[in-house]
Design an enzyme around this catalytic site. Structure first.
Site, PDB file in Angstrom:
ATOM      1  N   LYS A 133       0.842  -1.212   0.000  1.00  0.00           N
ATOM      2  CA  LYS A 133       0.000   0.000   0.000  1.00  0.00           C
ATOM      3  C   LYS A 133       0.872   1.254   0.000  1.00  0.00           C
ATOM      4  O   LYS A 133       0.656   2.184  -0.780  1.00  0.00           O
ATOM      5  CB  LYS A 133      -0.928   0.036   1.239  1.00  0.00           C
ATOM      6  CG  LYS A 133      -1.835  -1.173   1.380  1.00  0.00           C
ATOM      7  CD  LYS A 133      -2.712  -1.077   2.611  1.00  0.00           C
ATOM      8  CE  LYS A 133      -1.960  -1.096   3.927  1.00  0.00           C
ATOM      9  NZ  LYS A 133      -1.235  -2.349   4.201  1.00  0.00           N
ATOM     10  N   ARG A 170     -10.053   1.079   8.237  1.00  0.00           N
ATOM     11  CA  ARG A 170      -9.706  -0.308   8.555  1.00  0.00           C
ATOM     12  C   ARG A 170     -10.851  -1.031   9.224  1.00  0.00           C
ATOM     13  O   ARG A 170     -10.773  -2.239   9.436  1.00  0.00           O
ATOM     14  CB  ARG A 170      -8.519  -0.309   9.512  1.00  0.00           C
ATOM     15  CG  ARG A 170      -7.195  -0.532   8.838  1.00  0.00           C
ATOM     16  CD  ARG A 170      -6.158  -0.447   9.923  1.00  0.00           C
ATOM     17  NE  ARG A 170      -4.977  -1.162   9.646  1.00  0.00           N
ATOM     18  CZ  ARG A 170      -3.876  -0.613   9.146  1.00  0.00           C
ATOM     19  NH1 ARG A 170      -3.854   0.646   8.816  1.00  0.00           N
ATOM     20  NH2 ARG A 170      -2.801  -1.337   8.976  1.00  0.00           N
ATOM     21  N   ARG A 209      11.968  -5.457   5.105  1.00  0.00           N
ATOM     22  CA  ARG A 209      11.637  -4.032   4.907  1.00  0.00           C
ATOM     23  C   ARG A 209      12.526  -3.136   5.771  1.00  0.00           C
ATOM     24  O   ARG A 209      12.840  -3.436   6.913  1.00  0.00           O
ATOM     25  CB  ARG A 209      10.180  -3.762   5.279  1.00  0.00           C
ATOM     26  CG  ARG A 209       9.873  -2.251   5.249  1.00  0.00           C
ATOM     27  CD  ARG A 209       8.420  -1.933   5.250  1.00  0.00           C
ATOM     28  NE  ARG A 209       7.701  -2.478   6.379  1.00  0.00           N
ATOM     29  CZ  ARG A 209       6.380  -2.409   6.496  1.00  0.00           C
ATOM     30  NH1 ARG A 209       5.666  -1.818   5.558  1.00  0.00           N
ATOM     31  NH2 ARG A 209       5.786  -2.927   7.544  1.00  0.00           N
ATOM     32  N   ARG A 263      10.975  -1.594  11.111  1.00  0.00           N
ATOM     33  CA  ARG A 263       9.818  -1.192  11.905  1.00  0.00           C
ATOM     34  C   ARG A 263       9.670  -2.123  13.096  1.00  0.00           C
ATOM     35  O   ARG A 263       9.836  -3.329  12.961  1.00  0.00           O
ATOM     36  CB  ARG A 263       8.557  -1.227  11.035  1.00  0.00           C
ATOM     37  CG  ARG A 263       8.020   0.168  10.785  1.00  0.00           C
ATOM     38  CD  ARG A 263       6.964   0.196   9.747  1.00  0.00           C
ATOM     39  NE  ARG A 263       5.747  -0.519  10.119  1.00  0.00           N
ATOM     40  CZ  ARG A 263       4.642  -0.521   9.379  1.00  0.00           C
ATOM     41  NH1 ARG A 263       4.614   0.162   8.248  1.00  0.00           N
ATOM     42  NH2 ARG A 263       3.582  -1.195   9.757  1.00  0.00           N
ATOM     43  N   ARG A 311      -0.702  -9.059  13.100  1.00  0.00           N
ATOM     44  CA  ARG A 311      -1.263  -8.026  12.213  1.00  0.00           C
ATOM     45  C   ARG A 311      -2.042  -8.667  11.063  1.00  0.00           C
ATOM     46  O   ARG A 311      -3.091  -8.177  10.660  1.00  0.00           O
ATOM     47  CB  ARG A 311      -0.139  -7.137  11.662  1.00  0.00           C
ATOM     48  CG  ARG A 311       0.408  -6.174  12.714  1.00  0.00           C
ATOM     49  CD  ARG A 311       1.772  -5.623  12.346  1.00  0.00           C
ATOM     50  NE  ARG A 311       1.818  -4.964  11.067  1.00  0.00           N
ATOM     51  CZ  ARG A 311       2.920  -4.843  10.325  1.00  0.00           C
ATOM     52  NH1 ARG A 311       4.066  -5.357  10.751  1.00  0.00           N
ATOM     53  NH2 ARG A 311       2.887  -4.208   9.192  1.00  0.00           N
TER      54      ARG A 311
HETATM   55  P1  AP5 Z   1       4.867  -1.558   1.917  1.00  0.00           P
HETATM   56  O1  AP5 Z   1       4.536  -0.736   0.730  1.00  0.00           O
HETATM   57  O2  AP5 Z   1       5.595  -0.913   3.044  1.00  0.00           O
HETATM   58  O3  AP5 Z   1       3.586  -2.341   2.427  1.00  0.00           O
HETATM   59  P2  AP5 Z   1       2.284  -1.813   3.184  1.00  0.00           P
HETATM   60  O4  AP5 Z   1       1.096  -2.441   2.531  1.00  0.00           O
HETATM   61  O5  AP5 Z   1       2.303  -0.332   3.294  1.00  0.00           O
HETATM   62  O6  AP5 Z   1       2.485  -2.530   4.572  1.00  0.00           O
HETATM   63  P3  AP5 Z   1       2.390  -1.974   6.064  1.00  0.00           P
HETATM   64  O7  AP5 Z   1       3.127  -2.946   6.917  1.00  0.00           O
HETATM   65  O8  AP5 Z   1       2.789  -0.535   6.127  1.00  0.00           O
HETATM   66  O9  AP5 Z   1       0.853  -2.108   6.301  1.00  0.00           O
HETATM   67  P4  AP5 Z   1       0.128  -2.078   7.667  1.00  0.00           P
HETATM   68  O10 AP5 Z   1      -1.283  -1.899   7.240  1.00  0.00           O
HETATM   69  O11 AP5 Z   1       0.398  -3.248   8.515  1.00  0.00           O
HETATM   70  O12 AP5 Z   1       0.820  -0.860   8.447  1.00  0.00           O
HETATM   71  P5  AP5 Z   1       0.380   0.634   8.723  1.00  0.00           P
HETATM   72  O13 AP5 Z   1       1.586   1.440   8.785  1.00  0.00           O
HETATM   73  O14 AP5 Z   1      -0.738   1.053   7.853  1.00  0.00           O
HETATM   74  O15 AP5 Z   1       5.747  -2.792   1.380  1.00  0.00           O
HETATM   75  C1  AP5 Z   1       6.276  -3.734   2.292  1.00  0.00           C
HETATM   76  C2  AP5 Z   1       7.659  -4.184   1.804  1.00  0.00           C
HETATM   77  O16 AP5 Z   1       7.510  -4.843   0.552  1.00  0.00           O
HETATM   78  C3  AP5 Z   1       8.652  -3.032   1.546  1.00  0.00           C
HETATM   79  O17 AP5 Z   1       9.929  -3.477   1.902  1.00  0.00           O
HETATM   80  C4  AP5 Z   1       8.544  -2.786   0.032  1.00  0.00           C
HETATM   81  O18 AP5 Z   1       9.767  -2.284  -0.491  1.00  0.00           O
HETATM   82  C5  AP5 Z   1       8.243  -4.181  -0.465  1.00  0.00           C
HETATM   83  N1  AP5 Z   1       7.375  -4.186  -1.653  1.00  0.00           N
HETATM   84  C6  AP5 Z   1       6.254  -3.434  -1.841  1.00  0.00           C
HETATM   85  N2  AP5 Z   1       5.686  -3.726  -3.026  1.00  0.00           N
HETATM   86  C7  AP5 Z   1       6.464  -4.695  -3.585  1.00  0.00           C
HETATM   87  C8  AP5 Z   1       6.393  -5.419  -4.819  1.00  0.00           C
HETATM   88  N3  AP5 Z   1       5.391  -5.200  -5.703  1.00  0.00           N
HETATM   89  N4  AP5 Z   1       7.335  -6.341  -5.079  1.00  0.00           N
HETATM   90  C9  AP5 Z   1       8.365  -6.582  -4.187  1.00  0.00           C
HETATM   91  N5  AP5 Z   1       8.495  -5.914  -2.997  1.00  0.00           N
HETATM   92  C10 AP5 Z   1       7.542  -4.993  -2.705  1.00  0.00           C
HETATM   93  O19 AP5 Z   1      -0.236   0.499  10.198  1.00  0.00           O
HETATM   94  C11 AP5 Z   1       0.598   0.169  11.284  1.00  0.00           C
HETATM   95  C12 AP5 Z   1      -0.202   0.154  12.568  1.00  0.00           C
HETATM   96  O20 AP5 Z   1      -0.785   1.459  12.802  1.00  0.00           O
HETATM   97  C13 AP5 Z   1      -1.405  -0.801  12.594  1.00  0.00           C
HETATM   98  O21 AP5 Z   1      -1.024  -2.106  12.958  1.00  0.00           O
HETATM   99  C14 AP5 Z   1      -2.278  -0.121  13.666  1.00  0.00           C
HETATM  100  O22 AP5 Z   1      -1.762  -0.373  14.947  1.00  0.00           O
HETATM  101  C15 AP5 Z   1      -2.071   1.360  13.379  1.00  0.00           C
HETATM  102  N6  AP5 Z   1      -3.050   1.910  12.436  1.00  0.00           N
HETATM  103  C16 AP5 Z   1      -2.766   2.523  11.241  1.00  0.00           C
HETATM  104  N7  AP5 Z   1      -3.905   2.926  10.648  1.00  0.00           N
HETATM  105  C17 AP5 Z   1      -4.919   2.568  11.470  1.00  0.00           C
HETATM  106  C18 AP5 Z   1      -6.334   2.689  11.401  1.00  0.00           C
HETATM  107  N8  AP5 Z   1      -6.945   3.274  10.352  1.00  0.00           N
HETATM  108  N9  AP5 Z   1      -7.078   2.200  12.421  1.00  0.00           N
HETATM  109  C19 AP5 Z   1      -6.496   1.633  13.498  1.00  0.00           C
HETATM  110  N10 AP5 Z   1      -5.158   1.474  13.636  1.00  0.00           N
HETATM  111  C20 AP5 Z   1      -4.372   1.935  12.621  1.00  0.00           C
HETATM  112 MG    MG Z   2       2.541   1.012   4.881  1.00  0.00          MG
END
Ligand code: AP5
Ligand code: MG
Length: 220
Positions: free
Chosen positions: A13, A88, A127, A160, A171
């Protein structure tokens, strides 16, 4: 355009939102990045969110709604935005609909990036992120030009805290618990598109762009 990206942790994402944001010239709003930055700055939201994030749990809806509403009020969102990590839960989705209806700026598309579980685990174990500008990298597939240093702002890269194996599993479970009703919410509205995310970032970006409504593919 106003776009939502949904997908499991590690689905890409953040990677796609950054690329699409540059392409469409609209801001990338990651609620995860907003929370990580609040934790770094030691704000009240950061203090409230920290334990939930470290445990891989969702931060409670009232906190998230405040964080998002504040960000959407900033002037750079006037011509559209890409939401990454929000909504979410059904309650967040329903809040967002009400807010955007009031502003007469509805969501135009919701893209679900679908990636297999073993691919996700592999991606997250390699990552790296920049704690300053939030650019993400991958030790295997997307290395910075200088090892350990962010290409964009020169800060030192880190892993992270919630990318350890146990928290990643949790997660993923949390994601699976919430995602079906959320997708159904947007499917009923005719907004949901599902994209195969098991490909290079460039190919995934092309798939997303091809899935967007015609008018939304252009800038603004
Ligand atoms: P990346 O692009 O970083 O993946 P991502 O989908 O953004 O994954 P996240 O881990 O950030 O998602 P998440 O939903 O768990 O975390 P968030 O920060 O939103 O890619 C991952 C890796 O793969 C990277 O190394 C990248 O280089 C590689 N990659 C990407 N695309 C690729 C491809 N096509 N091919 C090869 N490699 C690739 O949330 C974190 C925490 O915040 C949650 O757990 C929760 O506690 C809180 N939170 C955030 N938003 C909310 C909400 N709305 N409500 C409640 N809690 C929330
Ligand atoms: Mg992310």
């Amino acid at each position: 355009m106003r776009l939502i990206l949904v997908g499991a942790p590690g689905a890409g994402k953040g990677t796609q939102a950054r690329m699409l944001g540059e392409q469409l010239q609209i801001p990338h709003i990651s609620t995860g990045d907003l929370l990580r930055s609040a934790i770094q700055r030691g704000t009240l939201v950061g203090l409230q969110a920290k334990a939930y994030m470290e445990a891989g749990e969702l931060v409670p809806d009232p906190i998230m709604i405040r964080v998002l509403e504040e960000r959407l009020r900033e002037p750079d969102c006037a011509n559209g935005f890409i939401l990454d990590g929000f909504p979410r839960t059904l309650s967040q989705a329903s809040y967002l609909n009400t807010l955007l209806e009031r502003l007469q700026t509805p969501i135009e598309a919701v893209v679900s990036i679908e990636v297999e579980r073993d691919v996700i685990i592999e991606r997250l174990s390699h990552r790296l992120i920049c704690p300053s500008c939030h650019r993400n990298y991958n030790e295997k597939t997307d290395q910075p030009r200088v090892q350990g240093v962010c290409n964009v702002c020169g800060s030192g890269l880190t892993h992270r805290l919630d990318d350890d194996a146990v928290t990643v599993m949790h997660r993923l479970d949390v994601y699976l618990r919430e995602i079906a009703p959320l997708k159904e919410f947007y499917r009923v509205d005719g907004l949901l598109r599902s994209i195969d995310g098991n490909a290079s970032p460039q190919v995934v970006e092309e798939r997303i762009l091809a899935s967007l409504p015609g008018t939304a593919r252009t800038k603004g």
